[in-house]
Design a protein around this motif. Structure first.
Motif, PDB file in Angstrom:
ATOM      1  N   LEU A  84      36.628  48.912  47.338  1.00 31.28           N
ATOM      2  CA  LEU A  84      35.585  49.423  46.445  1.00 31.28           C
ATOM      3  C   LEU A  84      34.395  49.940  47.249  1.00 31.28           C
ATOM      4  O   LEU A  84      33.816  50.980  46.925  1.00 31.28           O
ATOM      5  CB  LEU A  84      35.132  48.315  45.487  1.00 31.28           C
ATOM      6  CG  LEU A  84      36.121  47.946  44.373  1.00 31.28           C
ATOM      7  CD1 LEU A  84      35.692  46.649  43.698  1.00 31.28           C
ATOM      8  CD2 LEU A  84      36.212  49.063  43.332  1.00 31.28           C
ATOM      9  N   SER A  85      34.046  49.224  48.316  1.00 32.93           N
ATOM     10  CA  SER A  85      32.931  49.689  49.159  1.00 32.93           C
ATOM     11  C   SER A  85      33.294  50.977  49.881  1.00 32.93           C
ATOM     12  O   SER A  85      32.446  51.866  50.052  1.00 32.93           O
ATOM     13  CB  SER A  85      32.525  48.600  50.161  1.00 32.93           C
ATOM     14  OG  SER A  85      33.512  48.411  51.162  1.00 32.93           O
ATOM     15  N   LYS A  86      34.552  51.112  50.285  1.00 35.47           N
ATOM     16  CA  LYS A  86      35.010  52.344  50.932  1.00 35.47           C
ATOM     17  C   LYS A  86      35.012  53.518  49.955  1.00 35.47           C
ATOM     18  O   LYS A  86      34.925  54.675  50.367  1.00 35.47           O
ATOM     19  CB  LYS A  86      36.425  52.150  51.505  1.00 35.47           C
ATOM     20  CG  LYS A  86      36.494  51.247  52.717  1.00 35.47           C
ATOM     21  CD  LYS A  86      35.867  51.898  53.928  1.00 35.47           C
ATOM     22  CE  LYS A  86      36.011  51.056  55.168  1.00 35.47           C
ATOM     23  NZ  LYS A  86      35.344  51.680  56.352  1.00 35.47           N
ATOM     24  N   ALA A  87      35.079  53.196  48.653  1.00 33.59           N
ATOM     25  CA  ALA A  87      35.027  54.239  47.622  1.00 33.59           C
ATOM     26  C   ALA A  87      33.589  54.613  47.276  1.00 33.59           C
ATOM     27  O   ALA A  87      33.348  55.360  46.322  1.00 33.59           O
ATOM     28  CB  ALA A  87      35.757  53.764  46.367  1.00 33.59           C
ATOM     29  N   GLY A  88      32.657  54.076  48.034  1.00 25.45           N
ATOM     30  CA  GLY A  88      31.253  54.438  47.847  1.00 25.45           C
ATOM     31  C   GLY A  88      30.485  53.529  46.916  1.00 25.45           C
ATOM     32  O   GLY A  88      29.349  53.836  46.547  1.00 25.45           O
ATOM     33  N   LYS A  89      31.086  52.395  46.539  1.00 22.69           N
ATOM     34  CA  LYS A  89      30.417  51.452  45.645  1.00 22.69           C
ATOM     35  C   LYS A  89      29.667  50.392  46.450  1.00 22.69           C
ATOM     36  O   LYS A  89      30.065  50.038  47.556  1.00 22.69           O
ATOM     37  CB  LYS A  89      31.423  50.772  44.707  1.00 22.69           C
ATOM     38  CG  LYS A  89      32.250  51.750  43.886  1.00 22.69           C
ATOM     39  CD  LYS A  89      31.377  52.611  42.987  1.00 22.69           C
ATOM     40  CE  LYS A  89      32.201  53.567  42.157  1.00 22.69           C
ATOM     41  NZ  LYS A  89      31.363  54.446  41.301  1.00 22.69           N
ATOM     42  N   LYS A  90      28.586  49.899  45.862  1.00 27.96           N
ATOM     43  CA  LYS A  90      27.841  48.787  46.458  1.00 27.96           C
ATOM     44  C   LYS A  90      28.449  47.500  45.930  1.00 27.96           C
ATOM     45  O   LYS A  90      28.457  47.254  44.728  1.00 27.96           O
ATOM     46  CB  LYS A  90      26.369  48.891  46.066  1.00 27.96           C
ATOM     47  CG  LYS A  90      25.479  47.798  46.646  1.00 27.96           C
ATOM     48  CD  LYS A  90      25.270  47.967  48.131  1.00 27.96           C
ATOM     49  CE  LYS A  90      24.222  46.956  48.621  1.00 27.96           C
ATOM     50  NZ  LYS A  90      24.113  46.955  50.080  1.00 27.96           N
ATOM     51  N   VAL A  91      28.997  46.674  46.837  1.00 33.23           N
ATOM     52  CA  VAL A  91      29.832  45.540  46.428  1.00 33.23           C
ATOM     53  C   VAL A  91      29.312  44.232  47.034  1.00 33.23           C
ATOM     54  O   VAL A  91      28.949  44.167  48.213  1.00 33.23           O
ATOM     55  CB  VAL A  91      31.299  45.750  46.872  1.00 33.23           C
ATOM     56  CG1 VAL A  91      32.175  44.607  46.372  1.00 33.23           C
ATOM     57  CG2 VAL A  91      31.829  47.087  46.357  1.00 33.23           C
ATOM     58  N   LEU A  92      29.336  43.193  46.196  1.00 34.83           N
ATOM     59  CA  LEU A  92      29.027  41.837  46.652  1.00 34.83           C
ATOM     60  C   LEU A  92      30.273  40.985  46.476  1.00 34.83           C
ATOM     61  O   LEU A  92      30.819  40.877  45.374  1.00 34.83           O
ATOM     62  CB  LEU A  92      27.870  41.248  45.842  1.00 34.83           C
ATOM     63  CG  LEU A  92      27.426  39.822  46.239  1.00 34.83           C
ATOM     64  CD1 LEU A  92      26.869  39.810  47.663  1.00 34.83           C
ATOM     65  CD2 LEU A  92      26.398  39.287  45.256  1.00 34.83           C
ATOM     66  N   LEU A  93      30.737  40.377  47.562  1.00 35.93           N
ATOM     67  CA  LEU A  93      31.892  39.486  47.547  1.00 35.93           C
ATOM     68  C   LEU A  93      31.372  38.053  47.578  1.00 35.93           C
ATOM     69  O   LEU A  93      30.593  37.684  48.467  1.00 35.93           O
ATOM     70  CB  LEU A  93      32.779  39.767  48.762  1.00 35.93           C
ATOM     71  CG  LEU A  93      33.982  38.857  49.002  1.00 35.93           C
ATOM     72  CD1 LEU A  93      34.954  38.888  47.829  1.00 35.93           C
ATOM     73  CD2 LEU A  93      34.692  39.255  50.300  1.00 35.93           C
ATOM     74  N   LEU A  94      31.777  37.248  46.603  1.00 33.19           N
ATOM     75  CA  LEU A  94      31.292  35.874  46.500  1.00 33.19           C
ATOM     76  C   LEU A  94      32.409  34.894  46.820  1.00 33.19           C
ATOM     77  O   LEU A  94      33.431  34.847  46.131  1.00 33.19           O
ATOM     78  CB  LEU A  94      30.761  35.620  45.090  1.00 33.19           C
ATOM     79  CG  LEU A  94      30.423  34.173  44.708  1.00 33.19           C
ATOM     80  CD1 LEU A  94      29.370  33.595  45.644  1.00 33.19           C
ATOM     81  CD2 LEU A  94      29.933  34.112  43.271  1.00 33.19           C
ATOM     82  N   ASP A  95      32.234  34.122  47.875  1.00 26.79           N
ATOM     83  CA  ASP A  95      33.174  33.065  48.234  1.00 26.79           C
ATOM     84  C   ASP A  95      32.846  31.858  47.353  1.00 26.79           C
ATOM     85  O   ASP A  95      31.891  31.122  47.607  1.00 26.79           O
ATOM     86  CB  ASP A  95      33.021  32.726  49.722  1.00 26.79           C
ATOM     87  CG  ASP A  95      34.113  31.795  50.222  1.00 26.79           C
ATOM     88  OD1 ASP A  95      34.858  31.246  49.381  1.00 26.79           O
ATOM     89  OD2 ASP A  95      34.214  31.604  51.449  1.00 26.79           O
ATOM     90  N   TRP A  96      33.656  31.631  46.316  1.00 26.08           N
ATOM     91  CA  TRP A  96      33.384  30.601  45.315  1.00 26.08           C
ATOM     92  C   TRP A  96      34.438  29.504  45.410  1.00 26.08           C
ATOM     93  O   TRP A  96      34.986  29.036  44.424  1.00 26.08           O
ATOM     94  CB  TRP A  96      33.348  31.248  43.931  1.00 26.08           C
ATOM     95  CG  TRP A  96      32.890  30.386  42.798  1.00 26.08           C
ATOM     96  CD1 TRP A  96      33.577  30.122  41.639  1.00 26.08           C
ATOM     97  CD2 TRP A  96      31.649  29.674  42.663  1.00 26.08           C
ATOM     98  NE1 TRP A  96      32.847  29.301  40.811  1.00 26.08           N
ATOM     99  CE2 TRP A  96      31.652  29.010  41.415  1.00 26.08           C
ATOM    100  CE3 TRP A  96      30.528  29.540  43.489  1.00 26.08           C
ATOM    101  CZ2 TRP A  96      30.580  28.231  40.970  1.00 26.08           C
ATOM    102  CZ3 TRP A  96      29.468  28.762  43.051  1.00 26.08           C
ATOM    103  CH2 TRP A  96      29.501  28.116  41.810  1.00 26.08           C
ATOM    104  N   ASP A  97      34.715  29.092  46.632  1.00 31.31           N
ATOM    105  CA  ASP A  97      35.741  28.089  46.893  1.00 31.31           C
ATOM    106  C   ASP A  97      35.210  27.158  47.978  1.00 31.31           C
ATOM    107  O   ASP A  97      34.709  27.615  49.008  1.00 31.31           O
ATOM    108  CB  ASP A  97      37.025  28.774  47.362  1.00 31.31           C
ATOM    109  CG  ASP A  97      38.219  27.830  47.433  1.00 31.31           C
ATOM    110  OD1 ASP A  97      38.009  26.611  47.605  1.00 31.31           O
ATOM    111  OD2 ASP A  97      39.359  28.301  47.312  1.00 31.31           O
ATOM    112  N   ALA A  98      35.327  25.852  47.742  1.00 30.59           N
ATOM    113  CA  ALA A  98      34.814  24.876  48.712  1.00 30.59           C
ATOM    114  C   ALA A  98      35.555  24.950  50.049  1.00 30.59           C
ATOM    115  O   ALA A  98      35.019  24.506  51.077  1.00 30.59           O
ATOM    116  CB  ALA A  98      34.923  23.468  48.134  1.00 30.59           C
ATOM    117  N   GLN A  99      36.775  25.503  50.048  1.00 30.53           N
ATOM    118  CA  GLN A  99      37.484  25.678  51.322  1.00 30.53           C
ATOM    119  C   GLN A  99      36.828  26.743  52.190  1.00 30.53           C
ATOM    120  O   GLN A  99      37.035  26.780  53.402  1.00 30.53           O
ATOM    121  CB  GLN A  99      38.939  26.046  51.055  1.00 30.53           C
ATOM    122  CG  GLN A  99      39.730  24.934  50.390  1.00 30.53           C
ATOM    123  CD  GLN A  99      41.195  25.298  50.232  1.00 30.53           C
ATOM    124  OE1 GLN A  99      41.820  25.842  51.147  1.00 30.53           O
ATOM    125  NE2 GLN A  99      41.750  25.008  49.067  1.00 30.53           N
TER     126      GLN A  99
END
Length: 308
Positions: A84-99
């Motif tokens: 999505l970021s490579k497609a020109g979008k501003k993206v936030l990835l959220l690590d929502w896992d205790a691992q």
């Protein structure tokens, strides 16, 4: 029409303010009234503060979830966010896992994580904007840590909304927010589904489980009825796919619970290899990245059309 009342996080998401501290200082100095629940009436706030620029992003929050482990949720989350970021979008990835697998891959150990932005058990909240890490142009990460394992039991009724509230101040800064969910039921997953607009379900075709899909669908329906009636089913993605002969029958079985993406993620050795070298897939193997570029295009179409 009933007057709207906003908590501080909602105020920050709607009005042009730099921080919670700035708002609280001005609210106190100008004696902005609160109601009995400590919230502020929108009609009063409009007299004191300007709304955010309409050109700001209206982010789409996608929870990548499957209650069954080993389905490739983390890989799909990373590569979809990257595409999505490579497609020109501003993206936030959220690590929502205790691992904290994504965090370990690209950041390593981190002192502060998303857990510290929740205010769980009335602890001080660290603004999520202060822990964001940039991974690539247009792609940021909210790191996780083992601390999130403590977030298992509701302490107060509002604990199911803590992630949603933590994300509100940054929603206008991103077009897509991708949440990598843990393979489990409970407070962590329910927070993600309450915060999300849609759910994307990776399904590893070699280890397919109808029961896992049934359980997840039941959880989504519960959240829709009780807390997030607009939560959409973006679709299921057939992941680590190898044999096209079984595609039709598998897709039909999945459709009993979720729409199925036309895009398919094939099994490619470059994907685990890139992670072993702690590189984004586009840096390691741009050809393998093409699968996720196609998936990202379909995600954008489905998100725009709000299919469910």
């Amino acid at each position: 029409m009933k007057a709207r009342s906003l908590n501080v996080e909602e105020v920050l998401s709607e009005y042009a303010l730099g921080s919670e501290e700035e708002f609280l200082e001005k609210a106190e100095a100008w004696s902005v009234p609160k109601d009995g629940k400590g919230k502020y009436k929108a009609e009063v706030l409009d007299k004191y503060f300007s709304k955010k620029d309409k050109s700001a992003y209206e982010s789409v929050i996608i929870a990548v979830s499957n209650q069954k482990g080993g389905e490739g949720k983390t890989t799909v989350s990373i590569c979809l966010a990257e595409a999505l970021s490579k497609a020109g979008k501003k993206v936030l990835l959220l690590d929502w896992d205790a691992q904290a697998n994504i965090t370990q891959l690209y950041v390593g150990q981190t002192e502060k994580s998303v857990f510290h932005s929740l205010g769980y058990k009335n602890e001080d909240k660290l603004p999520i904007s202060e822990i964001i890490v940039n991974l690539a142009p247009g792609l940021d990460l909210v790191p996780s840590s083992i601390h999130l394992a403590n977030f298992t039991t509701p302490y107060e009724r509002d604990d199911f909304d803590l992630l949603k509230e933590a994300l509100l101040p940054v929603r206008s800064s991103y077009e897509y927010i991708i949440i990598d969910c843990p393979p489990s039921l409970g407070l962590i997953l329910e927070n993600a589904l309450i915060a999300a607009d849609s759910v994307l379900v990776p399904i590893q075709t070699r280890a397919f489980s109808v029961q896992g899909l049934k359980d997840l669908h039941g959880t989504i329906e519960k959240i829709r009825k009780k807390a997030n009636p607009t939560l959409g089913l973006l679709g299921a993605v057939l992941n680590q796919y190898e044999d096209s002969r079984a595609l039709s029958g598998l897709a039909e079985t999945v459709r009993k619970y979720f729409p199925v993406f036309e895009s398919v993620v094939y099994r490619r050795e470059a994907i685990p290899q890139s992670q072993a070298k702690r590189k984004l897939l586009s840096e390691y193997d741009p050809k393998a990245m093409q699968m996720f570029s196609v998936l990202a295009e379909e995600v954008m179409r489905r998100s725009d059309g709000k299919k469910s």
